[in-house]
Design a protein around this motif. Sequence first.
Motif, PDB file in Angstrom:
ATOM      1  N   LYS A 231       0.830  -1.205  -0.151  1.00 32.13           N
ATOM      2  CA  LYS A 231      -0.048  -0.047   0.084  1.00 32.13           C
ATOM      3  C   LYS A 231       0.916   1.398   0.011  1.00 32.13           C
TER       4      LYS A 231
ATOM      5  N   LEU B 130       0.606  -6.117  -7.651  1.00 32.34           N
ATOM      6  CA  LEU B 130       1.396  -4.923  -7.872  1.00 32.34           C
ATOM      7  C   LEU B 130       1.997  -4.445  -6.739  1.00 32.34           C
TER       8      LEU B 130
ATOM      9  N   LYS C 248       3.298   5.158 -11.659  1.00 34.02           N
ATOM     10  CA  LYS C 248       4.312   5.937 -10.706  1.00 34.02           C
ATOM     11  C   LYS C 248       5.079   7.046 -11.642  1.00 34.02           C
TER      12      LYS C 248
ATOM     13  N   GLU D  36      -3.484   4.373  -8.996  1.00 35.96           N
ATOM     14  CA  GLU D  36      -3.568   2.759  -8.933  1.00 35.96           C
ATOM     15  C   GLU D  36      -4.937   2.240  -8.850  1.00 35.96           C
ATOM     16  N   GLU D  37      -4.878   1.208  -9.705  1.00 33.76           N
ATOM     17  CA  GLU D  37      -6.358   0.419  -9.975  1.00 33.76           C
ATOM     18  C   GLU D  37      -5.981  -0.951  -9.682  1.00 33.76           C
TER      19      GLU D  37
ATOM     20  N   ARG E 249       4.840  -9.058 -12.426  1.00 36.43           N
ATOM     21  CA  ARG E 249       4.164  -7.565 -13.261  1.00 36.43           C
ATOM     22  C   ARG E 249       5.326  -7.309 -14.415  1.00 36.43           C
TER      23      ARG E 249
ATOM     24  N   GLU F 195       4.760  -3.631  -3.677  1.00 36.38           N
ATOM     25  CA  GLU F 195       6.190  -3.060  -3.655  1.00 36.38           C
ATOM     26  C   GLU F 195       7.121  -4.274  -3.328  1.00 36.38           C
TER      27      GLU F 195
ATOM     28  N   GLN G  29       2.502   4.448  -1.114  1.00 40.92           N
ATOM     29  CA  GLN G  29       2.061   5.434  -2.236  1.00 40.92           C
ATOM     30  C   GLN G  29       3.216   6.493  -2.768  1.00 40.92           C
TER      31      GLN G  29
ATOM     32  N   VAL H 204       3.180   6.947  -6.461  1.00 39.32           N
ATOM     33  CA  VAL H 204       2.187   6.473  -7.255  1.00 39.32           C
ATOM     34  C   VAL H 204       1.218   7.729  -7.648  1.00 39.32           C
TER      35      VAL H 204
ATOM     36  N   TYR I 170      -3.652  -2.487 -12.830  1.00 39.01           N
ATOM     37  CA  TYR I 170      -2.440  -1.450 -13.183  1.00 39.01           C
ATOM     38  C   TYR I 170      -2.126  -0.289 -12.236  1.00 39.01           C
ATOM     39  N   LYS I 171      -0.684   0.247 -12.500  1.00 40.33           N
ATOM     40  CA  LYS I 171      -0.344   1.155 -11.212  1.00 40.33           C
ATOM     41  C   LYS I 171       0.532   2.189 -12.098  1.00 40.33           C
TER      42      LYS I 171
ATOM     43  N   GLN J 154       2.682  -0.139 -14.443  1.00 38.98           N
ATOM     44  CA  GLN J 154       2.758  -1.496 -14.084  1.00 38.98           C
ATOM     45  C   GLN J 154       1.635  -2.324 -14.352  1.00 38.98           C
TER      46      GLN J 154
END
Length: 120
Positions: free
Chosen positions: A7, A105, A30, A23-24, A48, A107, A9, A20, A27-28, A100
């Motif tokens: 989580k 997704l 950044k 974020e969905e 990913r 980290e 960001q 970030v 996909y993300k 991504q």
Amino acid sequence: MSSDPKKLQQADTPWGRWEVLLEEESYKVKRIIVLPGHRLSYQKHLRRSEHWIAVQGKGIITLDDKKVTLIPGEAVDISVGRAHRAANEEKVPFIFIEIQFGSYLGEDDIIRLEDSYGRA
């Protein structure tokens, strides 16, 4: 900011900063800032893929031990499991947008193969 690696960001890192932008579920997006004279870990991801597009400065991108230069408007695709890193040998920050895609997704989906900052 949460301490849960799934989580996060934004983060300041030894090489610069990432944040970030969107974020969905699948996909993300950044923004990655690599400071002059620094580089990311040589790394890969198991769940990913990534698409990088340069927006400022010039970066040296290593993909499976092959180097390419990326300037604003140019992009590279990094498939799942492919070793990669970005380096900045210039005097201004290298900034790129990372998109991504994948089933996970977080980290913590990172395998560091080599790291200049003792994190491998």
